[in-house]
Design a protein around this motif. Structure first.
Motif, PDB file in Angstrom:
ATOM      1  N   THR A 327       0.819  -1.216   0.000  1.00  0.00           N
ATOM      2  CA  THR A 327       0.000   0.000   0.000  1.00  0.00           C
ATOM      3  C   THR A 327       0.856   1.271   0.000  1.00  0.00           C
ATOM      4  O   THR A 327       0.316   2.359  -0.037  1.00  0.00           O
ATOM      5  N   GLU A 328       2.182   1.129   0.064  1.00  0.00           N
ATOM      6  CA  GLU A 328       3.037   2.321   0.075  1.00  0.00           C
ATOM      7  C   GLU A 328       2.883   3.097  -1.227  1.00  0.00           C
ATOM      8  O   GLU A 328       2.850   2.519  -2.316  1.00  0.00           O
ATOM      9  N   ARG A 329       2.798   4.399  -1.115  1.00  0.00           N
ATOM     10  CA  ARG A 329       2.587   5.255  -2.275  1.00  0.00           C
ATOM     11  C   ARG A 329       3.854   6.048  -2.580  1.00  0.00           C
ATOM     12  O   ARG A 329       4.566   6.469  -1.674  1.00  0.00           O
ATOM     13  N   PRO A 330       4.122   6.300  -3.854  1.00  0.00           N
ATOM     14  CA  PRO A 330       5.295   7.109  -4.213  1.00  0.00           C
ATOM     15  C   PRO A 330       5.165   8.517  -3.653  1.00  0.00           C
ATOM     16  O   PRO A 330       4.091   9.119  -3.662  1.00  0.00           O
ATOM     17  N   GLN A 331       6.284   9.059  -3.148  1.00  0.00           N
ATOM     18  CA  GLN A 331       6.290  10.419  -2.637  1.00  0.00           C
ATOM     19  C   GLN A 331       6.455  11.441  -3.765  1.00  0.00           C
ATOM     20  O   GLN A 331       6.116  12.605  -3.596  1.00  0.00           O
ATOM     21  N   LEU A 332       6.977  11.011  -4.895  1.00  0.00           N
ATOM     22  CA  LEU A 332       7.265  11.900  -6.012  1.00  0.00           C
ATOM     23  C   LEU A 332       6.339  11.577  -7.184  1.00  0.00           C
ATOM     24  O   LEU A 332       6.096  10.411  -7.488  1.00  0.00           O
ATOM     25  N   LYS A 333       5.852  12.612  -7.846  1.00  0.00           N
ATOM     26  CA  LYS A 333       4.878  12.430  -8.908  1.00  0.00           C
ATOM     27  C   LYS A 333       5.490  12.427 -10.306  1.00  0.00           C
ATOM     28  O   LYS A 333       4.905  11.876 -11.240  1.00  0.00           O
ATOM     29  N   ARG A 334       6.655  13.030 -10.450  1.00  0.00           N
ATOM     30  CA  ARG A 334       7.202  13.218 -11.793  1.00  0.00           C
ATOM     31  C   ARG A 334       8.542  12.497 -12.015  1.00  0.00           C
ATOM     32  O   ARG A 334       9.205  12.737 -13.009  1.00  0.00           O
TER      33      ARG A 334
END
Length: 423
Positions: A327-334
């Motif tokens: 369930t960990e989500r990326p901290q960076l979008k780009r």
């Protein structure tokens, strides 16, 4: 939020042998000045009058003893470093130097020595009144007690520092920490990617060296400002030359020229690899320790077996952790980061030790057992990579082992490895 580059720099500085002694030297001078501040408080008639001779003798004892103890500490640490490089591998030297207990002990001895010297000078020139001398006396007793406790703790630690078991534990811990940065759903905090775009602009470096760190936060900020996407092509540990791309930039604007200096500087290159963000390096170092243990001059298959077991445990724990924290989500979008190549991980871990330990039946059996453990994991990539390495180890054994009983034992161990299926 502190940038990852700054955190990486601070971490590297904290591992330098001179940082903590310098810190304690500054604190020692400050403590002497703080003692002087006691003279400005209305304490002259409330505290006992400690004679100058008493304080001076105490400080002289500390200055005379601490210089010898610090010299002894340096000699013991150098001996431990040489032992680690000789019995394990020179690549483990950085972890031994960064040992916190030894660094703290050495810095405490040096700090106490500087405190005593500065204190003696201040007392000689009449820098203290009654309250100041009493405060300096209390600080001297406290520092003396701290040095004794530090010395006892350090002696217990130096007895193990540089020994093969202690070195293996440090490399094991550093490798696990590096793997924590490569979660399947958020490697290096970015978004996972497998296929790279073909219409982007590649970023290259004019330097030659290994990537030690990638400031993905800086890349994400730059991509946000330029309405772009950054696809990292080379991970920490990769050797970079002017023809190997660091990353690929895909912009969504009509800009024809991009300032690529900022994203290029997000990649820190150096002459050698580090453990911080490079789990493959940790696996290689563990494998080197196992291979050296199998050399004719050492002939220690037990250490090689311990390494094989640790390798399988590290890889298994990391693989299981991916599923437990999906369930960990990326901290960076780009920023897009490719996953670690599982085949390369298994080759780094088992390739050398499988080759060098082919004549040891016991090592061959434990290689098959540890790979069988990995080949039974639900993740298809590591399962297939483990099957490939197990088959290679068996092929080597069949070529090198001439005694039928020994070969039969390795084959029986290999039967626990699920058969590799080709599609």
């Amino acid at each position: 939020m502190i940038r990852s580059r700054l955190k990486f720099t601070i971490q590297n500085l904290s591992e330098k042998l001179w940082i903590r002694p310098l810190r304690n030297a500054v604190l020692a001078v400050l403590v002497v000045y703080i003692a002087h501040l006691a003279d400005q408080l209305p304490l002259q008639d409330l505290v006992p009058d400690i004679s100058i001779e008493t304080v001076e003798k105490l400080l002289t004892v500390i200055s005379a003893s601490m210089l010898g103890v610090a010299t002894f500490a340096v000699a013991s640490m150098v001996s431990a470093y040489a032992s680690a490089g000789g019995s394990a591998t020179p690549r483990a030297f950085a972890l031994i130097v960064a040992d916190g207990v030894s660094q703290e002990a050495l810095s405490s001895f040096i700090g106490a020595f500087i405190f005593s010297i500065v204190g003696i000078i201040a007392v000689k020139v009449g820098f203290f009144g009654v309250a100041g001398r009493f405060a300096l006396f209390l600080f001297t007793i406290a520092i003396f007690a701290w040095v004794i406790l530090t010395f006892v703790r350090w002696v217990d630690n130096i007895a193990r520092l540089g020994r093969i078991g202690n070195t293996i534990e440090k490399v094991d811990a550093a490798t696990r920490e590096a793997f924590n940065h490569f979660h399947a759903s958020a490697p290096l905090g970015g978004r996972p990617v497998i296929n790279f775009p073909e219409n982007g602009v590649d970023i290259y470096s004019d330097e030659l060296g290994f990537i030690q760190h990638i400031d993905t936060g800086r890349l994400d900020d730059w991509a946000e400002d330029n309405d772009a996407m950054v696809y990292i092509r080379s991970l920490p540990g990769a050797f970079i030359d002017p023809k190997r791309p660091l990353a690929t930039v895909v912009t969504r604007t009509e800009k024809t020229v991009l300032e690529l200096g900022i994203p290029r500087r997000a990649f820190i290159l150096a002459e050698r690899r580090t453990y911080t963000n490079d789990p493959r390096f940790g696996l290689i170092v563990l494998s080197e320790i196992g291979s050296r243990a199998l050399s004719p001059g050492i002939n220690d298959p037990g250490t090689a077996i311990e390494i094989v077991v640790r390798l399988s445990r590290i890889l298994r724990d990391w693989t299981v952790k991916q599923k437990a924290e999906d369930t960990e989500r990326p901290q960076l979008k780009r920023v897009f980061v490719p996953p670690l190549e599982l085949g390369d991980l298994l080759e780094d871990a088992y390739g050398a030790i499988s080759k060098d330990g082919v004549e040891s039946v016991e090592v061959g059996i434990w290689i098959q057992r540890s790979l069988a453990l990995l080949a039974q994991l639900p993740e298809a990539g590591i399962r297939q990579a483990a099957q490939v390495q197990a088959k290679l180890a068996l092929d080597r054994a069949e070529r090198e082992l001439s005694f039928p009983h020994d070969l039969a034992r390795v084959r029986r161990a290999h039967e626990a490895v699920p058969k590799l299926k080709f599609h």
